[in-house]
Design an enzyme around this catalytic site. Sequence first.
Site, PDB file in Angstrom:
ATOM      1  N   CYS A  85     -23.855  25.315 110.648  1.00  0.00           N
ATOM      2  CA  CYS A  85     -22.484  25.635 110.230  1.00  0.00           C
ATOM      3  C   CYS A  85     -22.484  26.699 109.151  1.00  0.00           C
ATOM      4  CB  CYS A  85     -21.800  24.389 109.658  1.00  0.00           C
ATOM      5  SG  CYS A  85     -21.572  23.090 110.860  1.00  0.00           S
ATOM      6  N   ARG A 110     -22.729  18.792 118.027  1.00  0.00           N
ATOM      7  CA  ARG A 110     -23.961  18.888 117.245  1.00  0.00           C
ATOM      8  C   ARG A 110     -24.183  17.612 116.436  1.00  0.00           C
ATOM      9  NH1 ARG A 110     -23.719  22.770 113.189  1.00  0.00           N
ATOM     10  NH2 ARG A 110     -25.581  21.618 112.639  1.00  0.00           N
ATOM     11  N   ARG A 168     -25.980  30.144 102.332  1.00  0.00           N
ATOM     12  CA  ARG A 168     -26.859  28.964 102.381  1.00  0.00           C
ATOM     13  C   ARG A 168     -28.288  29.424 102.094  1.00  0.00           C
ATOM     14  NH1 ARG A 168     -24.909  24.680 106.968  1.00  0.00           N
ATOM     15  NH2 ARG A 168     -26.113  23.319 105.613  1.00  0.00           N
ATOM     16  N   PRO A 169     -28.585  29.724 100.825  1.00  0.00           N
ATOM     17  CA  PRO A 169     -29.910  30.237 100.491  1.00  0.00           C
ATOM     18  C   PRO A 169     -30.994  29.175 100.675  1.00  0.00           C
ATOM     19  CG  PRO A 169     -28.654  29.815  98.487  1.00  0.00           C
ATOM     20  CD  PRO A 169     -27.725  29.560  99.637  1.00  0.00           C
ATOM     21  N   ILE A 170     -32.253  29.633 100.770  1.00  0.00           N
ATOM     22  CA  ILE A 170     -33.357  28.664 100.871  1.00  0.00           C
ATOM     23  C   ILE A 170     -34.387  28.896  99.749  1.00  0.00           C
ATOM     24  CG2 ILE A 170     -33.091  28.290 103.369  1.00  0.00           C
ATOM     25  CD1 ILE A 170     -35.688  30.028 103.687  1.00  0.00           C
ATOM     26  N   ASP A 171     -33.918  29.532  98.664  1.00  0.00           N
ATOM     27  CA  ASP A 171     -34.842  29.834  97.553  1.00  0.00           C
ATOM     28  C   ASP A 171     -35.506  28.576  96.995  1.00  0.00           C
ATOM     29  OD1 ASP A 171     -31.969  29.548  96.747  1.00  0.00           O
ATOM     30  OD2 ASP A 171     -32.869  29.440  94.763  1.00  0.00           O
ATOM     31  N   GLN A 172     -34.799  27.453  96.968  1.00  0.00           N
ATOM     32  CA  GLN A 172     -35.388  26.234  96.399  1.00  0.00           C
ATOM     33  C   GLN A 172     -36.456  25.627  97.324  1.00  0.00           C
ATOM     34  OE1 GLN A 172     -34.544  25.247  93.154  1.00  0.00           O
ATOM     35  NE2 GLN A 172     -33.661  27.299  93.390  1.00  0.00           N
ATOM     36  N   ASP A 211     -19.410  16.669 103.311  1.00  0.00           N
ATOM     37  CA  ASP A 211     -19.283  16.562 104.766  1.00  0.00           C
ATOM     38  C   ASP A 211     -18.121  15.660 105.200  1.00  0.00           C
ATOM     39  OD1 ASP A 211     -21.416  18.225 104.934  1.00  0.00           O
ATOM     40  OD2 ASP A 211     -22.824  16.783 105.785  1.00  0.00           O
ATOM     41  N   LYS A 267     -27.436  11.749 111.811  1.00  0.00           N
ATOM     42  CA  LYS A 267     -27.872  13.106 112.157  1.00  0.00           C
ATOM     43  C   LYS A 267     -28.777  13.684 111.065  1.00  0.00           C
ATOM     44  CE  LYS A 267     -25.892  17.742 112.019  1.00  0.00           C
ATOM     45  NZ  LYS A 267     -26.215  18.020 110.614  1.00  0.00           N
ATOM     46  N   ASN A 268     -28.322  13.593 109.817  1.00  0.00           N
ATOM     47  CA  ASN A 268     -29.074  14.287 108.769  1.00  0.00           C
ATOM     48  C   ASN A 268     -30.399  13.612 108.433  1.00  0.00           C
ATOM     49  OD1 ASN A 268     -27.165  16.252 108.742  1.00  0.00           O
ATOM     50  ND2 ASN A 268     -26.157  15.589 106.851  1.00  0.00           N
ATOM     51  N   ARG A 285     -29.224  24.275 111.262  1.00  0.00           N
ATOM     52  CA  ARG A 285     -29.707  24.412 109.886  1.00  0.00           C
ATOM     53  C   ARG A 285     -31.046  23.691 109.705  1.00  0.00           C
ATOM     54  NH1 ARG A 285     -29.207  27.371 105.561  1.00  0.00           N
ATOM     55  NH2 ARG A 285     -28.315  28.439 107.321  1.00  0.00           N
TER      56      ARG A 285
HETATM   57  C1  UD1 Z   1     -27.332  19.287 103.841  1.00  0.00           C
HETATM   58  C2  UD1 Z   1     -26.605  18.771 105.064  1.00  0.00           C
HETATM   59  C3  UD1 Z   1     -25.164  19.298 105.073  1.00  0.00           C
HETATM   60  C4  UD1 Z   1     -24.468  18.956 103.773  1.00  0.00           C
HETATM   61  C5  UD1 Z   1     -25.300  19.375 102.577  1.00  0.00           C
HETATM   62  C6  UD1 Z   1     -24.732  18.882 101.241  1.00  0.00           C
HETATM   63  C7  UD1 Z   1     -28.396  18.531 106.646  1.00  0.00           C
HETATM   64  C8  UD1 Z   1     -29.032  19.014 107.887  1.00  0.00           C
HETATM   65  N1  UD1 Z   1     -27.314  19.205 106.227  1.00  0.00           N
HETATM   66  O1  UD1 Z   1     -27.343  20.724 103.947  1.00  0.00           O
HETATM   67  O2  UD1 Z   1     -24.482  18.698 106.157  1.00  0.00           O
HETATM   68  O3  UD1 Z   1     -23.218  19.618 103.705  1.00  0.00           O
HETATM   69  O4  UD1 Z   1     -26.638  18.861 102.680  1.00  0.00           O
HETATM   70  O5  UD1 Z   1     -24.652  17.484 101.249  1.00  0.00           O
HETATM   71  O6  UD1 Z   1     -28.798  17.553 106.060  1.00  0.00           O
HETATM   72  N2  UD1 Z   1     -28.801  25.722  97.600  1.00  0.00           N
HETATM   73  C9  UD1 Z   1     -29.404  26.766  96.936  1.00  0.00           C
HETATM   74  N3  UD1 Z   1     -30.698  27.069  97.243  1.00  0.00           N
HETATM   75  C10 UD1 Z   1     -31.408  26.385  98.184  1.00  0.00           C
HETATM   76  C11 UD1 Z   1     -30.789  25.320  98.859  1.00  0.00           C
HETATM   77  C12 UD1 Z   1     -29.478  25.014  98.545  1.00  0.00           C
HETATM   78  O7  UD1 Z   1     -28.799  27.408  96.061  1.00  0.00           O
HETATM   79  O8  UD1 Z   1     -32.582  26.717  98.415  1.00  0.00           O
HETATM   80  C13 UD1 Z   1     -27.391  25.350  97.274  1.00  0.00           C
HETATM   81  C14 UD1 Z   1     -26.465  25.560  98.468  1.00  0.00           C
HETATM   82  O9  UD1 Z   1     -25.983  26.892  98.511  1.00  0.00           O
HETATM   83  C15 UD1 Z   1     -25.373  24.541  98.189  1.00  0.00           C
HETATM   84  C16 UD1 Z   1     -26.113  23.413  97.466  1.00  0.00           C
HETATM   85  O10 UD1 Z   1     -27.351  23.958  97.031  1.00  0.00           O
HETATM   86  O11 UD1 Z   1     -24.423  25.078  97.304  1.00  0.00           O
HETATM   87  C17 UD1 Z   1     -26.395  22.193  98.313  1.00  0.00           C
HETATM   88  O12 UD1 Z   1     -27.095  22.595  99.479  1.00  0.00           O
HETATM   89  P1  UD1 Z   1     -28.116  21.621 100.230  1.00  0.00           P
HETATM   90  O13 UD1 Z   1     -28.013  20.259  99.627  1.00  0.00           O
HETATM   91  O14 UD1 Z   1     -29.436  22.275 100.266  1.00  0.00           O
HETATM   92  O15 UD1 Z   1     -27.519  21.602 101.690  1.00  0.00           O
HETATM   93  P2  UD1 Z   1     -28.325  21.566 103.046  1.00  0.00           P
HETATM   94  O16 UD1 Z   1     -29.591  20.802 102.865  1.00  0.00           O
HETATM   95  O17 UD1 Z   1     -28.395  22.917 103.645  1.00  0.00           O
END
Ligand code: UD1
Length: 441
Positions: free
Chosen positions: A117, A420, A122-126, A328, A22-23, A93
């Site tokens: 989920c 999903r 779940r920020p997207i700042d990065q 996960d 899936k991912n 997501r």
């Molecule tokens: C992906 C997976 C999800 C899995 C996660 C961690 C997909 C579609 N989803 O989610 O199933 O649980 O990886 O293996 O592949 N963070 C920030 N800023 C950002 C992005 C992330 O602070 O811009 C933090 C998040 O809050 C979290 C950590 O980084 O604490 C890891 O998140 P991330 O690896 O980005 O998870 P996803 O890509 O959303």
Amino acid sequence: MDKLVIQGGNRLTGDIYVSGAKNSVVAILPATLLLDVPCIIENVPDISDVKICLSILESLGAQIDHLGEGTYKISCEYVRDYEVPEKYAQKMRASYYFLGALLGRCGRAKAAMPGGCYLGERPIDQHLLAFEALGADTTLIEYKNDDGVGYVGAVELHAKELNANHITLNVVSVGATMNAILSAVKAHGTTVIENCAREPHIVDLANFLNYMGAHISGAGTHKITIEGVSELRGNAAEGSVEIRSYSVVPDQIEAGTFMIAAAATRGDVYIHGVIPHHLRDIADRMAECGVEVEAIENEDIVHVYVKEGAAFQATNVVTEPYPGFPTDMQPQMAVLLALSEGQSNITESVWEDRFKYVEELRLMGANIDLTRDGAIIWGVNGLHGAKVKACDLRAGAAVVIAGLAATGTTEITDIHHIERGYSHIVEKLRGIGADIQRVSE
Ligand code: UD1
């Protein structure tokens, strides 16, 4: 609304096959927007997140042909739109991968904030950091809720041109690493991304793009280097078309879920189509519990069984980015620990709110306390069936496993979460002896 009904107590035995990840596929499908030729994607799991990705591609103008089970031909030559419809973006997501892919394709992208989920913030700042480093202007569009309170509802990106840069992510993020790759692959010059996530799906995205003509090295390590290319057309010369096929990597988390289901039911199962080294940390923790896990590396099989009379033993689990124990798999592992003698500790280091399933497992007889960043589990002799819900995707997998291992009947509602990410889970589990049905209410 449909529900799953499980009559627990059957030992799972036999052979089960893992679908494409899936991912991975939720990044590879958006990545097809970057191609200058059609391509064929194989081993695509039959899950609702894929259906949403395909709907988004179609809404943008892509042509999609379903060639057979798990195989799609995707042609994006005529895509002109750059806006992801809100109704799709909010359903998962991974819709944020369309931001990186559309930015890389046409220098513009707009999408509602992604759904998926709820696991805490779940920020997207990065992701935005990476887009901006490559030269994109990012605009966060504010919406108002019914009470008039503002919140970020959508993101718009615009770049006259994308230029390579040295990007250091402040957080190890799967999504941000994927989006940095998607937006940099056609940027001018050589981009370096540091502090990358190393998950198998990141390597799979890079392999796919490289197969189609990208120059990405270092995927699977903390540092990825991307030499921007102007076209992605495989080996086809300009003006000609060569249609390449790419097969999605096996799903590490689906495989891990079957491994725990086999163990929790004291079964004997061969899980086929896996990449054993992706499962190493899961296998190690299970072995600490007293489960027999044998990887048959050259045959892509993992064999999971429990020796007659063996009691499961408590162990400790800390979730970490790959190659650590995957977050996960944390809810599924909790079920095995709930059946293990003694006190186990789980520390969740990735997400702040990933324990909603605990309440459901308690209804089934589990003895679990929550701590600030984890859970303490005291093993019980057995679980019993109950009416529970799938709180999210992997929480749903956990209650399925618990239902299989429990005595009596378990009814699981909110199964859209499970669908999903798990392809034909009912049929697959029935194939190894589970008494599980999908029932329409
Ligand atoms: C992906 C997976 C999800 C899995 C996660 C961690 C997909 C579609 N989803 O989610 O199933 O649980 O990886 O293996 O592949 N963070 C920030 N800023 C950002 C992005 C992330 O602070 O811009 C933090 C998040 O809050 C979290 C950590 O980084 O604490 C890891 O998140 P991330 O690896 O980005 O998870 P996803 O890509 O959303």
